[in-house]
Motif scaffolding. Structure first.
Motif, PDB file in Angstrom:
ATOM      1  N   PHE C  81       0.843  -1.187   0.000  1.00 35.95           N
ATOM      2  CA  PHE C  81       0.000   0.000   0.000  1.00 35.95           C
ATOM      3  C   PHE C  81       0.885   1.245   0.000  1.00 35.95           C
ATOM      4  CE2 PHE C  81      -2.147   3.502   2.058  1.00 35.95           C
ATOM      5  CZ  PHE C  81      -3.407   3.487   1.491  1.00 35.95           C
ATOM      6  N   LEU C  82       0.538   2.198  -0.863  1.00 31.91           N
ATOM      7  CA  LEU C  82       1.250   3.472  -0.858  1.00 31.91           C
ATOM      8  C   LEU C  82       0.316   4.572  -0.379  1.00 31.91           C
ATOM      9  CD1 LEU C  82       3.652   5.373  -1.629  1.00 31.91           C
ATOM     10  CD2 LEU C  82       2.672   5.496  -3.923  1.00 31.91           C
ATOM     11  N   GLY C  83       0.711   5.237   0.687  1.00 29.48           N
ATOM     12  CA  GLY C  83      -0.017   6.434   1.104  1.00 29.48           C
ATOM     13  C   GLY C  83       0.610   7.607   0.370  1.00 29.48           C
ATOM     14  N   PHE C  84      -0.156   8.238  -0.525  1.00 21.31           N
ATOM     15  CA  PHE C  84       0.411   9.254  -1.411  1.00 21.31           C
ATOM     16  C   PHE C  84       0.716  10.557  -0.676  1.00 21.31           C
ATOM     17  CE2 PHE C  84      -1.369   6.343  -4.336  1.00 21.31           C
ATOM     18  CZ  PHE C  84      -0.793   6.543  -5.569  1.00 21.31           C
ATOM     19  N   GLN C  85       1.773  11.205  -1.141  1.00 19.04           N
ATOM     20  CA  GLN C  85       2.082  12.522  -0.587  1.00 19.04           C
ATOM     21  C   GLN C  85       1.028  13.536  -1.060  1.00 19.04           C
ATOM     22  OE1 GLN C  85       5.934  14.068  -1.651  1.00 19.04           O
ATOM     23  NE2 GLN C  85       5.753  15.823  -0.275  1.00 19.04           N
ATOM     24  N   TYR C  86       0.699  13.458  -2.348  1.00 23.48           N
ATOM     25  CA  TYR C  86      -0.332  14.348  -2.893  1.00 23.48           C
ATOM     26  C   TYR C  86      -1.436  13.492  -3.520  1.00 23.48           C
ATOM     27  CZ  TYR C  86       3.538  17.660  -2.541  1.00 23.48           C
ATOM     28  OH  TYR C  86       4.579  18.421  -2.081  1.00 23.48           O
ATOM     29  N   PRO C  87      -2.408  13.054  -2.739  1.00 25.74           N
ATOM     30  CA  PRO C  87      -3.467  12.208  -3.305  1.00 25.74           C
ATOM     31  C   PRO C  87      -4.252  12.966  -4.375  1.00 25.74           C
ATOM     32  CG  PRO C  87      -3.494  12.163  -0.903  1.00 25.74           C
ATOM     33  CD  PRO C  87      -2.592  13.281  -1.296  1.00 25.74           C
ATOM     34  N   ALA C 135     -18.034  10.747   8.219  1.00 23.62           N
ATOM     35  CA  ALA C 135     -18.811   9.934   7.284  1.00 23.62           C
ATOM     36  C   ALA C 135     -19.194  10.711   6.027  1.00 23.62           C
ATOM     37  CB  ALA C 135     -20.059   9.405   7.977  1.00 23.62           C
ATOM     38  N   LYS C 136     -19.362  12.006   6.172  1.00 17.28           N
ATOM     39  CA  LYS C 136     -19.815  12.768   4.997  1.00 17.28           C
ATOM     40  C   LYS C 136     -18.746  12.779   3.887  1.00 17.28           C
ATOM     41  CE  LYS C 136     -18.381  17.509   5.735  1.00 17.28           C
ATOM     42  NZ  LYS C 136     -17.977  18.122   6.937  1.00 17.28           N
ATOM     43  N   LEU C 137     -17.482  12.614   4.314  1.00 18.27           N
ATOM     44  CA  LEU C 137     -16.426  12.604   3.306  1.00 18.27           C
ATOM     45  C   LEU C 137     -16.509  11.374   2.409  1.00 18.27           C
ATOM     46  CD1 LEU C 137     -13.295  13.918   5.224  1.00 18.27           C
ATOM     47  CD2 LEU C 137     -14.819  15.138   3.695  1.00 18.27           C
ATOM     48  N   THR C 138     -16.954  10.260   2.987  1.00 15.93           N
ATOM     49  CA  THR C 138     -17.017   9.056   2.164  1.00 15.93           C
ATOM     50  C   THR C 138     -18.173   9.109   1.179  1.00 15.93           C
ATOM     51  OG1 THR C 138     -18.259   7.976   3.918  1.00 15.93           O
ATOM     52  CG2 THR C 138     -15.899   7.539   3.835  1.00 15.93           C
ATOM     53  N   ASN C 139     -19.053  10.102   1.340  1.00 17.88           N
ATOM     54  CA  ASN C 139     -20.127  10.253   0.367  1.00 17.88           C
ATOM     55  C   ASN C 139     -19.705  11.101  -0.828  1.00 17.88           C
ATOM     56  OD1 ASN C 139     -21.888   8.747   1.848  1.00 17.88           O
ATOM     57  ND2 ASN C 139     -22.556  10.508   3.074  1.00 17.88           N
ATOM     58  N   ARG C 140     -18.543  11.694  -0.702  1.00 18.21           N
ATOM     59  CA  ARG C 140     -18.088  12.560  -1.797  1.00 18.21           C
ATOM     60  C   ARG C 140     -17.239  11.782  -2.806  1.00 18.21           C
ATOM     61  NH1 ARG C 140     -15.282  17.575   0.360  1.00 18.21           N
ATOM     62  NH2 ARG C 140     -16.314  17.912   2.348  1.00 18.21           N
ATOM     63  N   SER C 141     -16.810  12.506  -3.842  1.00 23.17           N
ATOM     64  CA  SER C 141     -15.902  11.902  -4.810  1.00 23.17           C
ATOM     65  C   SER C 141     -14.513  11.794  -4.183  1.00 23.17           C
ATOM     66  CB  SER C 141     -15.811  12.772  -6.059  1.00 23.17           C
ATOM     67  OG  SER C 141     -17.049  12.818  -6.706  1.00 23.17           O
ATOM     68  N   VAL C 142     -13.721  10.893  -4.736  1.00 26.14           N
ATOM     69  CA  VAL C 142     -12.395  10.604  -4.184  1.00 26.14           C
ATOM     70  C   VAL C 142     -11.548  11.881  -4.076  1.00 26.14           C
ATOM     71  CG1 VAL C 142     -10.261   9.292  -4.473  1.00 26.14           C
ATOM     72  CG2 VAL C 142     -12.459   8.281  -5.137  1.00 26.14           C
ATOM     73  N   ASN C 143     -11.279  12.258  -2.859  1.00 21.26           N
ATOM     74  CA  ASN C 143     -10.409  13.397  -2.533  1.00 21.26           C
ATOM     75  C   ASN C 143     -10.905  14.754  -3.027  1.00 21.26           C
ATOM     76  OD1 ASN C 143      -8.427  11.904  -1.142  1.00 21.26           O
ATOM     77  ND2 ASN C 143      -7.464  11.295  -3.069  1.00 21.26           N
ATOM     78  N   LYS C 152      -5.080  13.232   3.753  1.00 17.62           N
ATOM     79  CA  LYS C 152      -4.140  12.323   4.421  1.00 17.62           C
ATOM     80  C   LYS C 152      -4.887  11.316   5.282  1.00 17.62           C
ATOM     81  CE  LYS C 152      -0.611  14.019   2.473  1.00 17.62           C
ATOM     82  NZ  LYS C 152       0.460  14.804   3.046  1.00 17.62           N
ATOM     83  N   ARG C 153      -5.913  11.793   5.959  1.00 20.06           N
ATOM     84  CA  ARG C 153      -6.724  10.909   6.773  1.00 20.06           C
ATOM     85  C   ARG C 153      -7.407   9.863   5.894  1.00 20.06           C
ATOM     86  NH1 ARG C 153     -10.088  13.780  11.564  1.00 20.06           N
ATOM     87  NH2 ARG C 153      -8.282  15.137  11.640  1.00 20.06           N
ATOM     88  N   ASN C 154      -7.802  10.317   4.717  1.00 18.35           N
ATOM     89  CA  ASN C 154      -8.449   9.414   3.770  1.00 18.35           C
ATOM     90  C   ASN C 154      -7.478   8.316   3.308  1.00 18.35           C
ATOM     91  OD1 ASN C 154     -10.333   8.352   2.033  1.00 18.35           O
ATOM     92  ND2 ASN C 154     -10.046   9.912   0.442  1.00 18.35           N
ATOM     93  N   GLU C 155      -6.215   8.676   3.187  1.00 18.98           N
ATOM     94  CA  GLU C 155      -5.208   7.675   2.811  1.00 18.98           C
ATOM     95  C   GLU C 155      -5.119   6.603   3.894  1.00 18.98           C
ATOM     96  OE1 GLU C 155      -4.911   8.732  -0.543  1.00 18.98           O
ATOM     97  OE2 GLU C 155      -2.955   7.794  -0.273  1.00 18.98           O
ATOM     98  N   ILE C 156      -5.093   7.029   5.170  1.00 20.06           N
ATOM     99  CA  ILE C 156      -4.991   6.070   6.274  1.00 20.06           C
ATOM    100  C   ILE C 156      -6.261   5.226   6.355  1.00 20.06           C
ATOM    101  CG2 ILE C 156      -4.640   5.814   8.787  1.00 20.06           C
ATOM    102  CD1 ILE C 156      -2.208   6.862   7.193  1.00 20.06           C
TER     103      ILE C 156
END
Lengths: 454, 482, 249
Positions: C81-87, C135-143, C152-156
């Motif tokens: 798994f790569l946690g991106f510096q700039y997702p 939870a509201k973030l997971t309803n949005r489009s990726v990043n 960054k939190r989304n990467e984790i």
């Protein structure tokens, strides 16, 4: 022979066709329709078939698609086919008033028993005789035959189509679904002319579905005039799914009065040539006009969208968003214009065209134009043409998603922005499914056709 | 109140064109009109070799078959090409060996225009070729440049002294059949500048040409050719003015640039032809064809233009990006005030692989001005890895002007990334008020904001020009706010 | 788990990583530190299979297999798994759809049935809580429209969802305030088991106050110039990178 002389020949063919059939055409149609033919004839003689020298058709070789051997019908449904036996809309749960149209004419056996009182849905020819006041006020008032040879041609050969009238303050809850079917034993030229009049404060939702049921060549020239009176609210969704041999040229004119709101959403799934011309005249203050389109092309398809949004009055808003995905040898064109006249202060006008090219042979031409004569306005436009974003692809793949699936996801996401604007939920879900399958290459080319021509 | 405002307005607009004087100097004119004899006469005056006359006659014969282009968003009154005088030259010794041989009246004229012809008086590091009406008056720093092998001289001289180079490159980027005005220019062009930068040379000074129309009823048709050999660099500037006259005068120039492998050419223009008065009377009709070809790999051509003058401007400095990895740039500020009309932009034709282009266009309309951006970005089939970014913004000052944007994007390769953005806006009252509150009057505030708006482009100009251009912008817009 | 031998990486013909050796075993946390431009992110992206980086020399084995031969998605499915510096922002692709596809691809790879919708949503909720992702973030489009910290939190969060064997976190601390940093570090610590490993790439020492590494490596000009225990990070914090530069040059 160069295309100039081709066009010239084609023009003469149409002129001859009219001259030979004028009497028949006139005797079968109402006088209010016939009134428009002499000027349409003169205008067509003057303008002819547009060539690529015409700015509006710069990227579409119209004459290539119009030439060839075709039959023409000038009267309403001569064969009395039982359409209901051969066609059924396959969207489950879509609760609409269904209006069938066959080869441009109003199907004789349309039945809408539960239609609310006052709302009129009938054939155009019938309307010209039965509702002359409404007809006279609007027919031919928005589509000017002097501006485009194809508009002149439509007016010249018009004999039927659908007529819809929504009285003031009336709201139809269920969408009206107009299903245009091309069905014949030979190649056919189809002329279709529609008129929709929405009274002040009225509200309606209209869905057009274009289908071909046979593997013949169809060239369709369809024109729809839509009048939105004060505070009217009209939504028009169009699904275009015709066979590869078909050429469809559609003109849609929206004439909007004060505070009216119009949204058009055109999903071009399939067709040999699809050329959509949208004209909106914002003729009162406080109008809103939204025009969205999604087109997907492969094989040798050509899909072109043309818009002309005329901000004639102040305080109006317009949005345009057209997105294209082109694969194989498909070509696409976007030809958009925002015109802000000098009195149209406080105009907000946006226009965007984004395109994905999926194959080395696919081509896209885009012309997002602005013409602005007022200073207190906010207008912007943008266009992008490119392939799928490599960075997004990598991100998806680094999460374990296959390349193929990642492409699919990204293409779908690209398309979703348009589909999401469709307000009828069942229809939206159905289109999501159709687009998804279309992008996977699973959608049979002609959805409802059992012949499966290629 | 109304009155005093109008008065200020008229004072300001009345004083705006400070280059509108005429020079009283004896001028040699040929009869008005255009035919093969006139062309032979021009060619003979210039002692041209036979090949030039042939080139001109071919161009003329082709021109006769053409029609005036009507596709631009311009209202062009009919032009009677038989009423124009195609050759006018100040009567003084051609090719002066030293300044002593130049008519003192001419020296004074250019001094007044801020272009002193004495080398010691000039900005260090700028060599100037000065063209008045149809001929080059003087080219400075010629000898200094010659030591490096750089050829910088008038086109007439180049035709006589360097016929092989001229033969090889003249018409190679803009053929004589290219368009109506380019054909006309090819037939009757009188003078202009020629620059040749040899292989590996970085031209140490800015090369510049100053064009001046003086004589009445004449047209100016100059022709400029810049050739940059492998690994060379040159920055070239062009400026122009004309007297105030009630009649319109025609200016139809052609500029060609050839950049070979790794060469870089920077071409900057500050166009300040007489724009006509505030009622739209007079002014120059400016129909110009400018085109460069990045012929070699890794080459670069960059166009920067500040267009404030002319009654009508029709001009599309373009780049043909043929060499792989070549770069084309276009930075433009165009102002139309009063009754000025401009239809300007660029074409970026991507042919080579990994070619890149950037287009930044800033249009400013005031008064009754009509300002159009027209641009083409074309990616041909085999041009893989192309990138283009286009930003074209329009600013409207006043409710009687117009701002239009006509981009064309034609893409035939799926690896291209093409982006076009455009906005149209006006200066907000908040911005003006903020400036007012800090003690600036409206004119200064608008000037400041407009300069900020155009900064991205002005920054691309060589330093000396940038300051000049900034002032010019401010002056051209004077009287546009009340 | 991961064995890197004499790895050289170039981009556009220019060598960035100039011979790296590194061994990471299950249960370990390695920190790779270094000044800007030392090649840290290049190493991370190349290990994840970014095509613009060219491996010019050397080998990398992951769980005994040749990593360099695998496509990016296969590396991910095998547990890298790569946690991106700039997702990157991906408009229109919803987080839910994105994660569902990723999880089910992984399951398919392992020969498992796709997760049912309810099990999937349960898993989402569980992991959201773990990393404190709203939870509201997971309803949005990726990043899309996420703040730096949210990305960054989304990467984790994605790391928690995919539970990799080896996680490479590329500058996960950059752009985070101290509270966000704690949440992210807390997430990483909670996910730690004796069977998985983590490589933390960072410029600053402060993240290592919360994620305590077993080993610290200093990357400088494309080479690992120093490897030591966690105390090395403290020395770097105190003295900066200059003394390393002095020592190596």
């Amino acid at each position: 022979m160069d295309s100039e002389s081709h066009t010239y020949e084609l023009k003469n063919e149409f002129i001859k066709l009219y001259q030979q059939n004028a009497d028949f055409l006139n005797s079968n149609s109402g006088p209010l329709m016939n009134e428009f033919r002499p000027k349409a004839f003169d205008d067509f003689v003057k303008l002819g078939i547009p060539t690529t020298k015409n700015e509006a058709y710069k990227y579409t070789h119209i004459e290539e698609y119009l030439k060839g051997n075709y039959e023409v019908e000038f009267s309403v449904d001569p064969f009395r086919i039982n359409l209901k036996e051969i066609f059924k809309c396959d969207i489950p749960d879509l609760d609409t008033y269904v209006v069938l149209m066959l080869n441009g004419s109003y199907y004789y056996d349309n039945q809408m028993p539960s239609l609310p009182d006052g709302i009129i849905v009938c054939g155009l020819n019938e309307a010209s005789v039965r509702y002359p006041e409404i007809f006279r006020m609007h027919y031919g008032k928005y589509a000017d035959t002097a501006t485009d040879g194809l508009i002149a041609l439509n007016t010249l050969f018009a004999y039927d189509g659908v007529f819809i009238y929504i009285p003031d303050k009336m709201t139809i809850e269920k969408p009206l679904q107009i299903i245009n079917i091309s069905y014949s034993f030979r190649n056919l030229r189809i002329t279709r002319r529609n008129l929709i009049v929405a009274g002040s404060g009225s509200s309606c939702n209209i869905v057009f579905c274009d289908h071909t049921l046979c593997a013949h060549n169809y060239t369709t020239n369809s024109l729809t005039e839509i009048f939105a009176a004060q505070d009217a609210n009209i939504e028009v969704t169009r699904i275009q799914n015709e066979n590869s041999l078909s050429s469809h040229i559609s003109h849609t004119f929206f004439h909007q009065e004060e505070r009216s709101s119009v949204t058009s959403n055109t999903i071009s799934l399939h067709g040999g040539l699809i050329r959509n011309n949208f004209f909106a005249r914002l003729n009162g203050t406080g109008c809103e006009s939204n025009h969205y389109g999604l087109f997907m092309g492969d094989d040798n398809q050509h899909i072109a969208n043309f818009t002309y949004i005329n901000h004639a009055m102040p305080n109006c808003t317009s949005n345009q968003l057209f997105k294209g995905i082109l694969d194989e040898n498909a070509t696409g064109a976007f030809n958009g214009k925002i015109y802000v006249s000098k009195d149209a202060q406080k105009t907000l006008a946006y226009q965007k065209n984004s395109n994905l090219l999926l194959s080395p042979a696919a081509r896209m031409n885009s012309k997002p134009h602005l013409e602005i004569y007022a200073d207190d306005v906010k207008c912007s436009h943008g266009a992008t043409i490119g392939s799928i974003d490599a960075e997004a692809m990598f991100y998806l793949r680094s999460r374990g998603i296959t390349e193929k699936e990642a492409r699919q996801l990204l293409m779908y996401a690209f398309a979703y922005e348009i589909i999401n604007k469709i307000n009828i939920e069942v229809l939206r879900d159905r289109i999501i499914d159709l687009v998804d399958r279309r992008l996977r290459g699973e959608l049979s080319r002609c959805n409802n056709c059992h012949i499966h021509c290629q | 109140m109304e009155n005093s405002q109008e008065q200020i307005l008229s004072e300001v607009t009345g004083s705006e064109y400070k280059y509108g004087f005429t020079t009283d100097i004896e001028t040699e004119l040929i009869p008005a009109g255009l035919n093969e004899d006139i062309i032979r006469m021009i060619s003979a005056r210039k002692n041209e070799p036979e090949f030039m006359l042939e080139f001109r006659l071919k161009a003329y014969r082709h021109w006769k078959t053409m029609e005036m282009p009507r596709w631009a968003h311009l209202n062009i009154p009919p032009i009677d090409f038989q009423q124009i005088i195609y050759y006018a030259a100040p009567k003084s010794r051609p090719n002066p060996k030293s300044l002593d041989e130049v008519d003192p009246e001419l020296l004074r004229t250019f001094e007044k225009l801020g272009i002193p012809l004495e080398e010691q008086k000039q900005l260090a590091g700028v060599a100037v070729d000065v063209v008045m009406d149809s001929v080059s008056v003087k080219t400075t720093f010629k000898e200094t440049l010659a030591e490096l092998g750089v050829i910088f001289c008038s086109m007439s001289e180049a035709i006589r002294e360097h016929p092989d180079l001229v033969k090889k490159y003249l018409g190679s980027v803009v053929p004589y059949t290219d368009n109506f005005f380019a054909s006309l220019n090819s037939a009757v062009f009188s003078d202009g500048s020629f620059c040749y930068i040899p292989k590996g040379v970085r031209c140490p000074m800015e090369l510049s040409t100053y064009f001046r129309i003086n004589a009445a009823n004449t047209g100016q048709f100059e022709r400029t050719l810049i050739v940059a050999e492998d690994d060379s660099y040159v920055s070239y500037l062009e400026g122009c003015t004309a007297p105030m006259r009630d009649e319109h005068q025609l200016h139809a120039a052609v500029v060609e640039i050839v950049a070979l492998d790794n060469a870089e050419v920077k071409y900057s223009t500050v166009q300040n032809w007489y724009p006509g008065d505030k009622h739209g009377q007079g002014g120059i009709y400016n129909f110009v064809t400018k085109r460069g070809i990045c012929k070699g790999d890794n080459s670069k051509i960059s166009w920067t233009q500040v267009e404030t003058g002319s009654a009508i401007t029709w001009k599309y400095p373009s780049c043909i990006l043929k060499g792989d990895n070549s770069v084309g740039e276009f930075y433009s500020v165009a102002v139309t005030n009063n009754f000025q009309q401009a239809d300007t932009g660029t074409k970026m034709i991507h042919i080579g692989k990994n070619t890149r282009s950037t287009i930044i266009s800033k249009g400013i309309s005031a008064g009754y001005g009509q300002n159009s951006y027209r641009g083409l970005v074309k990616v041909t089939k085999n041009a893989a890895g192309v990138r283009n970014f286009t930003q074209c913004d329009s600013l409207l000052l006043g409710d009687k002007c117009g701002a239009h944007t006509f981009p064309y994007l034609e893409v035939e390769n799926d690896t291209a990334i093409i982006e076009h953005e455009a906005t149209t806006s006006k200066i907000s009252e908040d911005q003006i008020f903020y400036c007012n509150q800090r003690g600036l009057d409206n004119e200064t505030a608008v000037g400041l904001i407009v300069n900020g708006y155009a900064r991205e482009v002005l920054n691309k100009l060589p330093m000396e020009f940038a300051v000049e251009a900034q002032k010019l912008l401010q002056i051209s817009l004077e009287g546009s706010v009340g | 788990m991961l064995v890197i031998k004499d790895l050289h990486i170039a981009i556009d013909g220019k060598e960035i990583i100039k011979g790296i050796n590194l061994e990471v075993n299950a249960g370990e946390i390695h920190a790779i530190m270094g000044p800007n431009g030392s090649g840290k992110s290049t190493l991370a992206s190349a290990l994840a299979g970014r095509e613009i980086f060219e491996i010019t020399k050397g080998t990398v084995t992951f769980k005994g297999e040749n990593l360099l031969e695998m496509s990016p998605e296969d590396r991910a499915r095998k547990g890298l798994f790569l946690g991106f510096q700039y997702p990157v922002e991906i408009p229109g692709v919803s987080m839910v759809n994105f994660m569902k596809t990723a999880i089910n691809e992984q399951r398919k790879f392992k020969g498992l049935e796709p997760l049912s919708a309810s099990d999937f949503l349960k898993l989402m909720r569980e992991k959201q809580e773990l990393v404190g992702l709203h939870a509201k973030l997971t309803n949005r489009s990726v990043n899309e429209g996420f703040s730096g910290g949210e990305k960054k939190r989304n990467e984790i969060f994605q790391m928690a969802m995919l539970s990799p064997d080896l996680a490479i976190l590329d500058e996960t601390d950059s752009g985070l305030d101290i509270d966000a940093l704690k949440v992210v570090a807390n997430g990483v610590n909670k996910l730690r088991t004796k069977n998985n490993a983590t490589i933390v790439i960072t410029h600053y020492q402060r993240l290592l106050d919360y994620i305590v590494p077993d080993y610290v490596h200093v990357l400088y000009k494309g080479k690992i110039v120093k490897s030591s225990g966690k105390e090395l990070a403290l020395v770097l914090e105190e003295k900066g990178y200059d003394w390393i530069k002095d020592e190596t040059e």
